[in-house]
Design a protein around this motif. Structure first.
Motif, mmCIF file in Angstrom:
data_model
loop_
_atom_site.group_PDB
_atom_site.id
_atom_site.type_symbol
_atom_site.label_atom_id
_atom_site.label_comp_id
_atom_site.label_asym_id
_atom_site.label_seq_id
_atom_site.Cartn_x
_atom_site.Cartn_y
_atom_site.Cartn_z
ATOM 1 N N LEU A 35 41.166 14.355 50.387
ATOM 2 C CA LEU A 35 42.025 15.433 51.151
ATOM 3 C C LEU A 35 40.886 16.585 51.973
ATOM 4 N N MET A 36 39.898 17.071 51.463
ATOM 5 C CA MET A 36 38.616 17.801 51.263
ATOM 6 C C MET A 36 37.686 16.455 52.867
ATOM 7 N N GLY A 37 37.514 15.873 52.510
ATOM 8 C CA GLY A 37 37.030 15.148 53.447
ATOM 9 C C GLY A 37 37.660 15.077 55.048
ATOM 10 N N ASN A 38 39.121 14.816 54.537
ATOM 11 C CA ASN A 38 39.683 15.137 56.180
ATOM 12 C C ASN A 38 40.109 16.048 56.726
ATOM 13 N N PHE A 41 42.487 19.858 52.599
ATOM 14 C CA PHE A 41 42.217 20.483 52.221
ATOM 15 C C PHE A 41 41.331 21.211 51.944
ATOM 16 N N PRO A 42 41.331 22.872 50.809
ATOM 17 C CA PRO A 42 39.636 24.052 50.848
ATOM 18 C C PRO A 42 38.928 23.050 50.141
ATOM 19 N N ARG A 43 37.773 23.519 50.527
ATOM 20 C CA ARG A 43 36.605 23.493 50.501
ATOM 21 C C ARG A 43 36.152 23.912 49.105
ATOM 22 N N LEU A 44 35.135 22.782 48.051
ATOM 23 C CA LEU A 44 34.647 23.907 46.766
ATOM 24 C C LEU A 44 33.499 25.051 47.621
ATOM 25 N N SER A 45 33.204 25.013 46.432
ATOM 26 C CA SER A 45 31.703 26.426 46.520
ATOM 27 C C SER A 45 30.917 25.873 45.192
ATOM 28 N N LYS A 46 30.158 25.680 45.814
ATOM 29 C CA LYS A 46 29.311 25.162 44.876
ATOM 30 C C LYS A 46 28.415 26.923 44.468
ATOM 31 N N VAL A 47 28.360 26.726 43.333
ATOM 32 C CA VAL A 47 27.762 27.768 41.486
ATOM 33 C C VAL A 47 26.819 26.703 41.306
ATOM 34 N N GLY A 48 25.141 27.206 41.592
ATOM 35 C CA GLY A 48 24.507 26.610 40.433
ATOM 36 C C GLY A 48 24.409 24.883 40.431
#
Length: 89
Positions: A35-38, A41-48
């Motif tokens: 879903l995120m790739g399409n 869906f909300p995107r993730l955030s990278k932390v470290g």
């Protein structure tokens, strides 16, 4: 006797990991990433080295969903069953 409201609400600016996103949405990891790739869906955030989602974005996404029709629910169930059968064979 007084009525007390117990708040179990989590802070909305909280960052959560994939396991909690899966629990909140009841989606599998693969479904979330698909879903995120399409862009659905909300995107993730990278932390470290970690990947996180904002709880408020997940909750807002759920609140914005339109109720599924019976046909959509049936179609999703059939697709899930088909995918499960492919994994077994």
């Amino acid at each position: 006797m007084t009525n007390k409201t117990i708040s179990t609400q989590q802070p909305q600016n909280e960052l959560i990991k994939i396991q909690e996103v899966m629990e909140i949405t009841t989606f599998s990891r693969n479904t979330i990433y698909k879903l995120m790739g399409n862009g659905e869906f909300p995107r993730l955030s990278k932390v470290g080295r970690g990947s996180y989602w904002k709880r408020r974005e997940i909750e807002q996404w759920i609140n914005d969903l339109t109720p599924a029709t019976d046909e959509q629910v049936q179609e999703a169930a059939e697709q899930a069953a088909k995918a499960a059968r492919k994994k077994v064979h």
